[in-house]
Design a protein around this motif. Structure first.
Motif, mmCIF file in Angstrom:
data_model
loop_
_atom_site.group_PDB
_atom_site.id
_atom_site.type_symbol
_atom_site.label_atom_id
_atom_site.label_comp_id
_atom_site.label_asym_id
_atom_site.label_seq_id
_atom_site.Cartn_x
_atom_site.Cartn_y
_atom_site.Cartn_z
ATOM 1 N N MET A 187 -44.618 48.161 31.020
ATOM 2 C CA MET A 187 -45.428 47.713 30.507
ATOM 3 C C MET A 187 -46.373 46.686 30.905
ATOM 4 N N GLY A 188 -45.645 46.058 31.208
ATOM 5 C CA GLY A 188 -45.675 44.241 31.371
ATOM 6 C C GLY A 188 -46.499 44.306 33.131
ATOM 7 N N LYS A 189 -46.846 45.429 33.781
ATOM 8 C CA LYS A 189 -47.469 45.658 34.902
ATOM 9 C C LYS A 189 -48.984 46.565 34.976
ATOM 10 N N ARG A 190 -49.098 46.349 33.557
ATOM 11 C CA ARG A 190 -50.854 47.237 32.904
ATOM 12 C C ARG A 190 -52.306 46.280 32.771
ATOM 13 N N TYR A 191 -52.362 46.440 32.885
ATOM 14 C CA TYR A 191 -53.974 45.391 32.935
ATOM 15 C C TYR A 191 -55.301 46.848 32.898
ATOM 16 N N ALA A 192 -56.069 46.162 32.528
ATOM 17 C CA ALA A 192 -57.408 46.617 32.036
ATOM 18 C C ALA A 192 -59.038 45.816 32.234
ATOM 19 N N VAL A 193 -59.919 46.565 32.150
ATOM 20 C CA VAL A 193 -60.629 46.000 32.379
ATOM 21 C C VAL A 193 -61.901 46.694 31.091
ATOM 22 N N PHE A 194 -62.285 46.210 29.759
ATOM 23 C CA PHE A 194 -63.156 46.397 28.799
ATOM 24 C C PHE A 194 -65.589 46.372 28.704
ATOM 25 N N HIS A 243 -68.863 51.856 36.085
ATOM 26 C CA HIS A 243 -69.576 51.669 37.286
ATOM 27 C C HIS A 243 -68.053 50.210 38.284
ATOM 28 N N SER A 244 -68.056 50.083 37.101
ATOM 29 C CA SER A 244 -66.722 48.518 37.677
ATOM 30 C C SER A 244 -66.139 48.579 38.839
ATOM 31 N N VAL A 281 -56.744 49.508 34.869
ATOM 32 C CA VAL A 281 -57.645 50.735 34.421
ATOM 33 C C VAL A 281 -59.018 50.558 33.881
ATOM 34 N N SER A 282 -60.097 50.262 33.754
ATOM 35 C CA SER A 282 -61.189 50.320 33.313
ATOM 36 C C SER A 282 -61.014 51.445 31.621
ATOM 37 N N ILE A 283 -61.763 50.726 30.614
ATOM 38 C CA ILE A 283 -61.944 50.836 29.489
ATOM 39 C C ILE A 283 -62.950 51.034 28.772
ATOM 40 N N GLU A 284 -63.608 51.990 27.940
ATOM 41 C CA GLU A 284 -64.787 51.957 27.614
ATOM 42 C C GLU A 284 -64.305 51.359 26.296
ATOM 43 N N ALA A 285 -65.210 50.837 25.558
ATOM 44 C CA ALA A 285 -65.048 49.960 24.546
ATOM 45 C C ALA A 285 -66.718 49.461 24.207
ATOM 46 N N ALA A 291 -61.349 45.795 19.378
ATOM 47 C CA ALA A 291 -59.907 45.306 19.217
ATOM 48 C C ALA A 291 -59.017 46.599 19.016
ATOM 49 N N ALA A 292 -59.439 47.642 18.793
ATOM 50 C CA ALA A 292 -58.219 49.192 18.530
ATOM 51 C C ALA A 292 -57.632 49.360 20.195
ATOM 52 N N LYS A 293 -59.239 49.580 21.060
ATOM 53 C CA LYS A 293 -58.491 50.195 22.186
ATOM 54 C C LYS A 293 -57.868 48.888 23.205
#
Length: 279
Positions: free
Chosen positions: A3-10, A16-17, A37-41, A47-49
């Motif tokens: 868990m401590g190594k997870r990062y994302a762009v929202f 395209h990111s 990872v990239s997360i569509e939001a 906030a939920a994602k």
């Protein structure tokens, strides 16, 4: 991945990111293991994602930078000046927010492209989260005047007021563009060109010594940069360099080390080795 190594762009759109490729390259360069990872939001589900992602840190892009600011229990001075957050750092069960956009833009313009921003007259097109992120850093870089132009004049007024420098920062509506004269630097921070349409811009805004930068990159920047070249700008740049530089600052905030940006920018720009080699 722990868990401590997870990062994302929202953000939205987000497919395209280039941020996942950039952070994968930074991770390999520094020997830090992470999953990015990239997360569509959108406004309704961001906030939920974010809460469900399990991320220890996140980047935030259009149109969520002001939403991210509102979610934070603590923010940096530069995030407060901008009223927008592009970098989130896990803080217990909440978030700390920072904004690395402005520093990323100024570093790209001055260090990579060799522009001197001191005493320059600057036009900032747009007044949303992207514009808010770069306005304070441009002022700190020593520009003489910043004109904020937006289709909704009230948004331009709000950004100008937030900067607290009425002698240097001026808000205008889009219809005022023909009367503003020539600028040394033109910054496109609008999202309008993401649909391929460029709002009308007078050629008189640019001269033979003007530089232009679009905070977007790839297809989204094509229309504005084509206009800038037609208007005679000596420099016409997209936001890829800014993206890499702001990402390096986010990486520093999360991991305590700032990676080298030039090889990553060169690879993204088709001028260097592949970003991620096969294991």
């Amino acid at each position: 991945m722990p868990m401590g190594k997870r990062y994302a762009v929202f953000g939205t759109p987000i497919s395209h990111s280039q941020s996942p490729r950039i952070h994968a390259a930074f991770a390999r360069q520094t020997g830090i293991e992470l999953d990015y990872v990239s997360i569509e939001a959108g406004h309704d589900d961001f906030a939920a994602k974010l809460a469900a992602s399990g991320a220890q840190g996140a980047n935030v892009t259009l149109p969520l930078k002001e939403d991210a600011f509102a979610l934070c229990r603590e923010t940096s001075e530069r995030a407060r000046r901008a009223g927008a957050v592009n970098t989130l750092i896990r803080d217990g069960d909440g978030w700390r927010g920072d904004n690395t956009d402005g520093l990323g833009l100024v570093r790209d313009l001055t260090e990579r492209h060799g522009l001197d921003l001191r005493e320059r007259r600057v036009l900032l097109l747009g007044a949303g989260g992207a514009a808010r992120g770069v306005a304070p850093a441009l002022l700190d870089a020593g520009i003489s005047a910043l004109f904020v132009v937006n289709r909704t004049p009230e948004r331009a007024d709000a950004l100008a007021d937030a900067m607290g420098e009425p002698g240097r920062v001026h808000a205008r509506g889009w219809d005022a563009l023909p009367a503003l004269g020539e600028f040394d630097l033109l910054v496109n921070a609008t999202s309008a060109t993401r649909g391929g349409a460029l709002p009308p811009l007078p050629m008189a805004l640019a001269g033979l010594r003007s530089a232009a930068v679009d905070l977007s990159y790839g297809e989204a920047a094509v229309a504005f940069l084509a206009w800038a070249r037609a208007a005679g700008c000596t420099h016409a740049m997209d936001g890829l360099g800014m993206l890499v530089e702001q990402a390096a600052e986010s990486f520093l905030l999360w991991h305590g080390v700032r990676p080298e940006t030039d090889p990553v920018y060169a690879a993204l720009n088709g001028q260097g080795d592949a970003l991620v080699t096969a294991d």
